[in-house]
Design a protein around this motif. Structure first.
Motif, PDB file in Angstrom:
ATOM      1  N   THR A 109      -3.154  15.741   7.484  1.00 39.64           N
ATOM      2  CA  THR A 109      -4.307  15.704   8.383  1.00 39.64           C
ATOM      3  C   THR A 109      -4.070  14.683   9.496  1.00 39.64           C
ATOM      4  O   THR A 109      -4.367  14.952  10.671  1.00 39.64           O
ATOM      5  CB  THR A 109      -5.587  15.354   7.591  1.00 39.64           C
ATOM      6  N   ALA A 110      -3.501  13.558   9.158  1.00 38.43           N
ATOM      7  CA  ALA A 110      -3.195  12.533  10.164  1.00 38.43           C
ATOM      8  C   ALA A 110      -2.132  13.044  11.142  1.00 38.43           C
ATOM      9  O   ALA A 110      -2.226  12.811  12.349  1.00 38.43           O
ATOM     10  CB  ALA A 110      -2.731  11.246   9.487  1.00 38.43           C
ATOM     11  N   ALA A 111      -1.133  13.738  10.630  1.00 36.76           N
ATOM     12  CA  ALA A 111      -0.077  14.290  11.492  1.00 36.76           C
ATOM     13  C   ALA A 111      -0.652  15.326  12.454  1.00 36.76           C
ATOM     14  O   ALA A 111      -0.266  15.383  13.627  1.00 36.76           O
ATOM     15  CB  ALA A 111       1.029  14.923  10.630  1.00 36.76           C
ATOM     16  N   GLU A 112      -1.578  16.136  11.971  1.00 38.57           N
ATOM     17  CA  GLU A 112      -2.216  17.132  12.836  1.00 38.57           C
ATOM     18  C   GLU A 112      -3.001  16.439  13.944  1.00 38.57           C
ATOM     19  O   GLU A 112      -2.932  16.839  15.112  1.00 38.57           O
ATOM     20  CB  GLU A 112      -3.155  18.026  12.021  1.00 38.57           C
ATOM     21  N   ALA A 113      -3.740  15.407  13.617  1.00 43.07           N
ATOM     22  CA  ALA A 113      -4.516  14.673  14.622  1.00 43.07           C
ATOM     23  C   ALA A 113      -3.586  14.064  15.669  1.00 43.07           C
ATOM     24  O   ALA A 113      -3.877  14.104  16.872  1.00 43.07           O
ATOM     25  CB  ALA A 113      -5.360  13.588  13.949  1.00 43.07           C
ATOM     26  N   SER A 114      -2.467  13.530  15.236  1.00 43.45           N
ATOM     27  CA  SER A 114      -1.491  12.945  16.162  1.00 43.45           C
ATOM     28  C   SER A 114      -0.917  14.011  17.095  1.00 43.45           C
ATOM     29  O   SER A 114      -0.781  13.784  18.300  1.00 43.45           O
ATOM     30  CB  SER A 114      -0.364  12.273  15.366  1.00 43.45           C
ATOM     31  N   ALA A 115      -0.598  15.168  16.549  1.00 51.09           N
ATOM     32  CA  ALA A 115      -0.051  16.253  17.364  1.00 51.09           C
ATOM     33  C   ALA A 115      -1.081  16.732  18.393  1.00 51.09           C
ATOM     34  O   ALA A 115      -0.742  16.988  19.554  1.00 51.09           O
ATOM     35  CB  ALA A 115       0.389  17.415  16.475  1.00 51.09           C
ATOM     36  N   LYS A 116      -2.329  16.825  17.987  1.00 49.83           N
ATOM     37  CA  LYS A 116      -3.383  17.238  18.920  1.00 49.83           C
ATOM     38  C   LYS A 116      -3.544  16.208  20.038  1.00 49.83           C
ATOM     39  O   LYS A 116      -3.777  16.572  21.196  1.00 49.83           O
ATOM     40  CB  LYS A 116      -4.708  17.432  18.176  1.00 49.83           C
ATOM     41  N   LYS A 117      -3.416  14.934  19.706  1.00 49.78           N
ATOM     42  CA  LYS A 117      -3.514  13.883  20.717  1.00 49.78           C
ATOM     43  C   LYS A 117      -2.382  14.018  21.733  1.00 49.78           C
ATOM     44  O   LYS A 117      -2.603  13.899  22.933  1.00 49.78           O
ATOM     45  CB  LYS A 117      -3.469  12.504  20.042  1.00 49.78           C
ATOM     46  N   LYS A 118      -1.174  14.296  21.256  1.00 54.43           N
ATOM     47  CA  LYS A 118      -0.033  14.465  22.151  1.00 54.43           C
ATOM     48  C   LYS A 118      -0.235  15.662  23.073  1.00 54.43           C
ATOM     49  O   LYS A 118       0.120  15.613  24.259  1.00 54.43           O
ATOM     50  CB  LYS A 118       1.259  14.609  21.345  1.00 54.43           C
ATOM     51  N   VAL A 119      -0.781  16.742  22.555  1.00 58.36           N
ATOM     52  CA  VAL A 119      -1.054  17.913  23.386  1.00 58.36           C
ATOM     53  C   VAL A 119      -2.063  17.555  24.474  1.00 58.36           C
ATOM     54  O   VAL A 119      -1.886  17.918  25.642  1.00 58.36           O
ATOM     55  CB  VAL A 119      -1.570  19.101  22.535  1.00 58.36           C
ATOM     56  N   ALA A 120      -3.092  16.813  24.129  1.00 56.58           N
ATOM     57  CA  ALA A 120      -4.084  16.396  25.120  1.00 56.58           C
ATOM     58  C   ALA A 120      -3.447  15.521  26.194  1.00 56.58           C
ATOM     59  O   ALA A 120      -3.754  15.661  27.390  1.00 56.58           O
ATOM     60  CB  ALA A 120      -5.233  15.649  24.434  1.00 56.58           C
ATOM     61  N   GLU A 121      -2.543  14.637  25.786  1.00 54.44           N
ATOM     62  CA  GLU A 121      -1.844  13.790  26.751  1.00 54.44           C
ATOM     63  C   GLU A 121      -0.990  14.636  27.695  1.00 54.44           C
ATOM     64  O   GLU A 121      -0.940  14.386  28.900  1.00 54.44           O
ATOM     65  CB  GLU A 121      -0.977  12.761  26.023  1.00 54.44           C
ATOM     66  N   LEU A 122      -0.312  15.641  27.153  1.00 61.53           N
ATOM     67  CA  LEU A 122       0.499  16.521  27.989  1.00 61.53           C
ATOM     68  C   LEU A 122      -0.372  17.317  28.963  1.00 61.53           C
ATOM     69  O   LEU A 122      -0.005  17.504  30.127  1.00 61.53           O
ATOM     70  CB  LEU A 122       1.314  17.487  27.121  1.00 61.53           C
ATOM     71  N   GLU A 123      -1.506  17.777  28.490  1.00 58.48           N
ATOM     72  CA  GLU A 123      -2.418  18.501  29.375  1.00 58.48           C
ATOM     73  C   GLU A 123      -2.898  17.617  30.512  1.00 58.48           C
ATOM     74  O   GLU A 123      -2.995  18.057  31.658  1.00 58.48           O
ATOM     75  CB  GLU A 123      -3.599  19.059  28.572  1.00 58.48           C
ATOM     76  N   ALA A 124      -3.177  16.358  30.221  1.00 57.06           N
ATOM     77  CA  ALA A 124      -3.607  15.418  31.264  1.00 57.06           C
ATOM     78  C   ALA A 124      -2.472  15.181  32.256  1.00 57.06           C
ATOM     79  O   ALA A 124      -2.708  15.128  33.475  1.00 57.06           O
ATOM     80  CB  ALA A 124      -4.048  14.096  30.625  1.00 57.06           C
ATOM     81  N   ALA A 125      -1.248  15.076  31.762  1.00 59.27           N
ATOM     82  CA  ALA A 125      -0.094  14.877  32.645  1.00 59.27           C
ATOM     83  C   ALA A 125       0.105  16.085  33.550  1.00 59.27           C
ATOM     84  O   ALA A 125       0.384  15.929  34.748  1.00 59.27           O
ATOM     85  CB  ALA A 125       1.167  14.618  31.813  1.00 59.27           C
ATOM     86  N   VAL A 126      -0.063  17.271  33.006  1.00 57.26           N
ATOM     87  CA  VAL A 126       0.068  18.488  33.821  1.00 57.26           C
ATOM     88  C   VAL A 126      -1.022  18.524  34.889  1.00 57.26           C
ATOM     89  O   VAL A 126      -0.755  18.859  36.050  1.00 57.26           O
ATOM     90  CB  VAL A 126       0.017  19.756  32.931  1.00 57.26           C
ATOM     91  N   ALA A 127      -2.241  18.159  34.530  1.00 61.91           N
ATOM     92  CA  ALA A 127      -3.338  18.142  35.508  1.00 61.91           C
ATOM     93  C   ALA A 127      -3.038  17.169  36.646  1.00 61.91           C
ATOM     94  O   ALA A 127      -3.270  17.479  37.830  1.00 61.91           O
ATOM     95  CB  ALA A 127      -4.645  17.766  34.818  1.00 61.91           C
ATOM     96  N   LYS A 128      -2.483  15.993  36.304  1.00 58.04           N
ATOM     97  CA  LYS A 128      -2.111  15.011  37.340  1.00 58.04           C
ATOM     98  C   LYS A 128      -1.035  15.585  38.247  1.00 58.04           C
ATOM     99  O   LYS A 128      -1.078  15.417  39.469  1.00 58.04           O
ATOM    100  CB  LYS A 128      -1.602  13.712  36.701  1.00 58.04           C
ATOM    101  N   GLN A 129      -0.061  16.234  37.641  1.00 65.13           N
ATOM    102  CA  GLN A 129       1.023  16.815  38.440  1.00 65.13           C
ATOM    103  C   GLN A 129       0.496  17.924  39.348  1.00 65.13           C
ATOM    104  O   GLN A 129       0.950  18.063  40.481  1.00 65.13           O
ATOM    105  CB  GLN A 129       2.138  17.331  37.532  1.00 65.13           C
TER     106      GLN A 129
END
Length: 123
Positions: free
Chosen positions: A32-52
């Motif tokens: 469950t912790a690993a899933e939460a971490s992976a979801k956080k990374k996806v959100a970070e990538l989405e934010a980076a794409v939006a900035k780009q």
């Protein structure tokens, strides 16, 4: 002596079952912790794409280069999303297995307790 030996065996088995249950619960918690971490990374990538995307629209001179960078980042994001989906599928399977194992362990625990009571009563 045979009754006390069975009591000892039942107590040992009960302890082993409780330990197995604790390990299963810990594994589910870790996944469950690993899933939460992976979801956080996806959100970070989405934010980076939006900035780009904003950067691409604001600078026409470098638009072709930035578009390539954005496409590369988007590809990375899509790969990350696939990895998260696989992780979620694995987590779901593990949680199902853990629940099944927990139910089996609970049944064995109840059976051991009942056998212990019968043996105690037989004394």
């Amino acid at each position: 002596q045979a009754v006390s030996s069975k009591d000892a065996d039942s107590a040992k088995r009960l302890h082993e079952l409780e330990a197995m249950l604790a390990k299963q619960q810990s594994a589910v918690k870790d996944l469950t912790a690993a899933e939460a971490s992976a979801k956080k990374k996806v959100a970070e990538l989405e934010a980076a794409v939006a900035k780009q995307q904003q950067a691409v629209s604001s600078k026409d001179a470098d638009s072709a280069k930035r578009l390539q960078e954005l496409e590369a980042a988007l590809t990375k994001q899509q790969d990350a999303v696939k990895a998260v989906e696989e992780l979620e599928a694995a987590l779901s399977k593990q949680q199902g297995a853990a629940k099944t194992a927990e139910a089996q362990l609970q049944q064995l625990l109840q059976k051991s307790k009942a056998e212990s009571k019968v043996l105690t009563a037989a004394e």
